[in-house]
Design a protein around this motif. Structure first.
Motif, PDB file in Angstrom:
ATOM      1  N   GLN A   1     -21.484 -11.862  19.082  1.00 36.95           N
ATOM      2  CA  GLN A   1     -21.814 -11.099  19.006  1.00 36.95           C
ATOM      3  C   GLN A   1     -21.370 -10.221  19.053  1.00 36.95           C
ATOM      4  O   GLN A   1     -21.649  -9.209  17.655  1.00 36.95           O
ATOM      5  CB  GLN A   1     -22.361 -10.619  20.790  1.00 36.95           C
ATOM      6  N   LEU A   2     -19.606  -9.741  18.864  1.00 36.80           N
ATOM      7  CA  LEU A   2     -18.957  -8.742  18.704  1.00 36.80           C
ATOM      8  C   LEU A   2     -18.727  -8.824  16.860  1.00 36.80           C
ATOM      9  O   LEU A   2     -18.570  -7.464  17.062  1.00 36.80           O
ATOM     10  CB  LEU A   2     -17.549  -8.866  19.382  1.00 36.80           C
ATOM     11  N   MET A   3     -18.660  -9.653  16.804  1.00 30.62           N
ATOM     12  CA  MET A   3     -17.960  -9.638  15.436  1.00 30.62           C
ATOM     13  C   MET A   3     -19.609  -9.164  14.457  1.00 30.62           C
ATOM     14  O   MET A   3     -19.232  -8.349  13.749  1.00 30.62           O
ATOM     15  CB  MET A   3     -18.346 -11.322  14.659  1.00 30.62           C
ATOM     16  N   ILE A   4     -20.478  -9.757  14.109  1.00 34.58           N
ATOM     17  CA  ILE A   4     -22.086  -8.841  14.267  1.00 34.58           C
ATOM     18  C   ILE A   4     -21.939  -7.068  14.635  1.00 34.58           C
ATOM     19  O   ILE A   4     -22.323  -6.434  13.903  1.00 34.58           O
ATOM     20  CB  ILE A   4     -23.521  -9.436  14.679  1.00 34.58           C
ATOM     21  N   LEU A   5     -22.072  -6.953  16.246  1.00 34.79           N
ATOM     22  CA  LEU A   5     -21.859  -5.818  16.186  1.00 34.79           C
ATOM     23  C   LEU A   5     -20.982  -4.422  15.894  1.00 34.79           C
ATOM     24  O   LEU A   5     -21.382  -3.532  15.579  1.00 34.79           O
ATOM     25  CB  LEU A   5     -22.176  -5.548  18.086  1.00 34.79           C
ATOM     26  N   ASN A   6     -19.569  -5.671  16.190  1.00 28.83           N
ATOM     27  CA  ASN A   6     -18.942  -4.577  15.410  1.00 28.83           C
ATOM     28  C   ASN A   6     -19.120  -4.135  13.988  1.00 28.83           C
ATOM     29  O   ASN A   6     -18.380  -3.401  12.999  1.00 28.83           O
ATOM     30  CB  ASN A   6     -17.081  -5.250  15.048  1.00 28.83           C
ATOM     31  N   GLY A   7     -19.300  -5.049  13.110  1.00 29.01           N
ATOM     32  CA  GLY A   7     -19.824  -4.300  11.815  1.00 29.01           C
ATOM     33  C   GLY A   7     -20.816  -4.000  11.336  1.00 29.01           C
ATOM     34  O   GLY A   7     -20.384  -2.999  10.580  1.00 29.01           O
ATOM     35  N   ILE A   8     -21.602  -3.700  12.371  1.00 28.84           N
ATOM     36  CA  ILE A   8     -22.848  -2.774  12.031  1.00 28.84           C
ATOM     37  C   ILE A   8     -22.419  -1.221  12.704  1.00 28.84           C
ATOM     38  O   ILE A   8     -22.721  -0.365  12.095  1.00 28.84           O
ATOM     39  CB  ILE A   8     -24.349  -2.863  13.029  1.00 28.84           C
ATOM     40  N   ASN A   9     -21.601  -1.410  13.554  1.00 32.86           N
ATOM     41  CA  ASN A   9     -21.150  -0.261  14.060  1.00 32.86           C
ATOM     42  C   ASN A   9     -19.881   0.466  13.072  1.00 32.86           C
ATOM     43  O   ASN A   9     -20.247   1.462  13.094  1.00 32.86           O
ATOM     44  CB  ASN A   9     -20.184  -0.453  15.384  1.00 32.86           C
ATOM     45  N   MET A  10     -19.179  -0.310  12.650  1.00 35.56           N
ATOM     46  CA  MET A  10     -18.428   0.235  11.145  1.00 35.56           C
ATOM     47  C   MET A  10     -19.671   0.727  10.199  1.00 35.56           C
ATOM     48  O   MET A  10     -19.228   1.602   9.711  1.00 35.56           O
ATOM     49  CB  MET A  10     -17.354  -0.868  10.734  1.00 35.56           C
ATOM     50  N   TYR A  11     -20.259   0.125   9.390  1.00 35.47           N
ATOM     51  CA  TYR A  11     -21.565   0.808   8.706  1.00 35.47           C
ATOM     52  C   TYR A  11     -21.665   2.267   9.296  1.00 35.47           C
ATOM     53  O   TYR A  11     -21.749   3.546   8.067  1.00 35.47           O
ATOM     54  CB  TYR A  11     -22.519   0.262   8.317  1.00 35.47           C
ATOM     55  N   PHE A  12     -22.782   2.634  10.143  1.00 34.04           N
ATOM     56  CA  PHE A  12     -22.936   3.429  10.577  1.00 34.04           C
ATOM     57  C   PHE A  12     -21.382   4.315  10.676  1.00 34.04           C
ATOM     58  O   PHE A  12     -21.227   5.879   9.801  1.00 34.04           O
ATOM     59  CB  PHE A  12     -23.623   3.459  12.561  1.00 34.04           C
ATOM     60  N   GLN A  13     -20.132   3.787  11.176  1.00 30.82           N
ATOM     61  CA  GLN A  13     -19.418   4.934  11.240  1.00 30.82           C
ATOM     62  C   GLN A  13     -18.629   5.419   9.610  1.00 30.82           C
ATOM     63  O   GLN A  13     -18.315   6.509   9.783  1.00 30.82           O
ATOM     64  CB  GLN A  13     -18.234   3.808  11.887  1.00 30.82           C
ATOM     65  N   SER A  14     -19.481   4.380   9.023  1.00 30.97           N
ATOM     66  CA  SER A  14     -19.081   5.006   7.387  1.00 30.97           C
ATOM     67  C   SER A  14     -19.458   5.699   6.881  1.00 30.97           C
ATOM     68  O   SER A  14     -19.172   6.571   6.033  1.00 30.97           O
ATOM     69  CB  SER A  14     -18.668   3.818   6.026  1.00 30.97           C
ATOM     70  N   PHE A  15     -20.864   6.560   7.679  1.00 27.55           N
ATOM     71  CA  PHE A  15     -21.144   7.697   7.108  1.00 27.55           C
ATOM     72  C   PHE A  15     -20.935   9.299   7.799  1.00 27.55           C
ATOM     73  O   PHE A  15     -20.686   9.900   6.891  1.00 27.55           O
ATOM     74  CB  PHE A  15     -22.610   7.716   8.128  1.00 27.55           C
ATOM     75  N   GLY A  16     -19.542   8.719   8.572  1.00 27.02           N
ATOM     76  CA  GLY A  16     -18.526  10.121   9.294  1.00 27.02           C
ATOM     77  C   GLY A  16     -18.650  10.544   8.883  1.00 27.02           C
ATOM     78  O   GLY A  16     -18.126  11.804   8.041  1.00 27.02           O
ATOM     79  N   ALA A  17     -16.827  10.049   8.081  1.00 25.52           N
ATOM     80  CA  ALA A  17     -16.235  10.666   7.103  1.00 25.52           C
ATOM     81  C   ALA A  17     -16.801  11.747   5.678  1.00 25.52           C
ATOM     82  O   ALA A  17     -16.575  12.869   5.461  1.00 25.52           O
ATOM     83  CB  ALA A  17     -15.165  10.012   6.373  1.00 25.52           C
ATOM     84  N   VAL A  18     -17.679  10.830   5.276  1.00 23.65           N
ATOM     85  CA  VAL A  18     -18.786  10.918   3.854  1.00 23.65           C
ATOM     86  C   VAL A  18     -19.319  12.809   4.396  1.00 23.65           C
ATOM     87  O   VAL A  18     -19.030  13.843   3.780  1.00 23.65           O
ATOM     88  CB  VAL A  18     -19.443  10.329   3.297  1.00 23.65           C
ATOM     89  N   SER A  19     -19.963  12.510   5.877  1.00 26.21           N
ATOM     90  CA  SER A  19     -21.308  13.751   5.371  1.00 26.21           C
ATOM     91  C   SER A  19     -19.861  14.521   6.538  1.00 26.21           C
ATOM     92  O   SER A  19     -20.588  16.095   5.864  1.00 26.21           O
ATOM     93  CB  SER A  19     -21.408  12.922   7.567  1.00 26.21           C
ATOM     94  N   ILE A  20     -18.899  14.665   6.775  1.00 17.73           N
ATOM     95  CA  ILE A  20     -18.164  16.316   7.478  1.00 17.73           C
ATOM     96  C   ILE A  20     -17.896  16.930   5.655  1.00 17.73           C
ATOM     97  O   ILE A  20     -18.100  17.982   5.761  1.00 17.73           O
ATOM     98  CB  ILE A  20     -16.929  15.530   7.733  1.00 17.73           C
ATOM     99  N   VAL A  21     -17.703  15.813   4.567  1.00 21.26           N
ATOM    100  CA  VAL A  21     -16.914  16.535   4.069  1.00 21.26           C
ATOM    101  C   VAL A  21     -17.894  17.218   2.822  1.00 21.26           C
ATOM    102  O   VAL A  21     -17.893  18.507   2.488  1.00 21.26           O
ATOM    103  CB  VAL A  21     -16.158  15.552   2.456  1.00 21.26           C
ATOM    104  N   LYS A  22     -19.432  16.332   2.952  1.00 19.67           N
ATOM    105  CA  LYS A  22     -20.443  16.682   1.922  1.00 19.67           C
ATOM    106  C   LYS A  22     -20.727  18.350   3.185  1.00 19.67           C
ATOM    107  O   LYS A  22     -21.211  19.135   1.995  1.00 19.67           O
ATOM    108  CB  LYS A  22     -21.178  16.002   2.542  1.00 19.67           C
TER     109      LYS A  22
END
Length: 374
Positions: free
Chosen positions: A143-164
């Motif tokens: 469960q954590l493998m799947i949920l953490n992977g999904i979380n990290m996908y959403f998290q990867s928007f963060g750095a791009v968004s603040i630069v943009k």
């Protein structure tokens, strides 16, 4: 005095000292009006705090991994598998999320990042809630493998968004100090995740290390929606020439054109190599020190205050990097990275010399100062 306030006072004192010093430094005057500066601050501060709280919902599992291992709930090896897959998803996510951010704007993708991570953290809390001594822990790792992977996908928007979002609001000559200020906010995020998550777990149980970040991220969705805007013209100010390489280029490029442009540039490949090294050093120090310290029984001051020390190190590293970039190297970033990598090399040698000794902890704190500065 509450324990959390006692831990936060050194950070608060440092922030006050930095604010005084920064206000006395020579300012880069580009003719912005006072109204514009106020509205810009109302844009980047909530954006930066949202990014800091994204860290709260990103590193909370890492913060409690040593305790979970000790309790027999999640082994170190399984945590590292979960974290490794998450890192892979995070990295590959940029290939998708970068073009999406260009297409829909940084505000929209920051809302997606924050909302997505909020939901996943709540689901992770539910996953831990079902774990009882009688039920064992079968299925939790998957469960954590799947949920953490999904979380990290959403998290990867963060750095791009603040630069943009920040790029249209800041001239290139202002971005060194801005980078330092964002280094402070990122560092606060490390404090929230590593110290608050561990404290919440010890005081109220495992699930609170995920319920609270989820709730805070839900609040951040509202703040971002009402306050953050992509460009000055979105709130009635004139857009201006930011002085960077893309200034004045308003034609929307296709994904193929962007990819060809990026990968044909030698400097991009150099930056990719630099950031690969930075990421390896940063993640290995930040995520593995507490696991190592717990395993060898070195749970003293640095272990208990890891988030606070990472925060202070990050603040100092970010402010130092931003200051020497704008005021010593005339807004050049390369020499700053060179200085900080030299510091990381010194810290690495120190870690090799002091392995198994108390000074190891302080050498990795110094390395964190350098790598967050980069």
């Amino acid at each position: 005095m509450p324990v959390w306030l006692e831990k936060f006072l050194p950070i608060l004192g440092l922030l006050v000292a930095i604010a005084i010093v920064v206000r006395r430094l020579p300012q880069v005057d580009l003719g912005h009006s006072a109204d514009f500066k106020r509205r810009r601050m109302l844009n980047w501060v909530p954006l930066g705090m949202t990014y800091a709280f994204l860290y709260f919902g990103r590193y909370n599992l890492s913060a409690i991994a040593g305790e979970l291992d000790k309790a027999g709930i999640l082994s170190k090896s399984l945590f590292n598998e979960i974290d490794g897959l998450g890192a892979l998803v995070y990295g590959l996510g940029f290939l998708i999320n970068g073009p999406l951010t260009d297409r829909f704007g940084g505000r929209a993708t920051m809302l997606l990042a924050t909302g997505g991570s909020c939901v996943v953290n709540l689901l992770m809390a539910l996953a831990f809630q079902t774990v009882t001594p009688s039920s064992g822990h079968s299925g939790l790792g998957h469960q954590l493998m799947i949920l953490n992977g999904i979380n990290m996908y959403f998290q990867s928007f963060g750095a791009v968004s603040i630069v943009k979002v920040n790029a249209p609001w800041f001239h290139v000559r202002e971005r060194g100090v801005l980078g330092g200020l964002f280094g402070i906010l990122i560092s606060l995020g490390l404090y929230f995740s590593y110290d608050w998550a561990l404290a919440l777990m010890k005081a109220y149980g495992i699930t609170m290390a995920f319920w609270v970040p989820g709730a805070v991220l839900g609040l951040c969705v509202l703040v971002t929606f009402f306050l953050v805007r992509d460009t000055p013209s979105d709130v009635g100010f004139a857009d201006f020439d930011t002085g960077d390489a893309s200034a004045g280029d308003t034609r929307r490029k296709s994904l193929g054109e962007v990819v060809r442009l990026l990968f044909s540039q030698r400097v991009i490949w150099i930056l990719v190599a630099i950031e690969f090294c930075s990421g390896f050093l940063r993640q290995s120090v930040m995520k593995q020190y507490r696991l190592y310290a717990k395993a060898v029984g070195d749970t003293g001051f640095v272990y208990e205050n890891w988030g606070m020390l990472l925060c202070i190190a990050g603040i100092l590293g970010g402010v130092f990097a931003g200051f020497i970039s704008d005021h010593v190297f005339h807004s050049r970033r390369g020499p700053v990275s060179g200085v900080l990598y030299a510091g990381m090399l010194v810290g690495t040698i120190g870690a090799l010399v002091w392995i198994g000794q108390p000074m190891l902890a302080w050498s990795v704190v110094f390395m964190s100062l350098c790598v967050i500065g980069v």
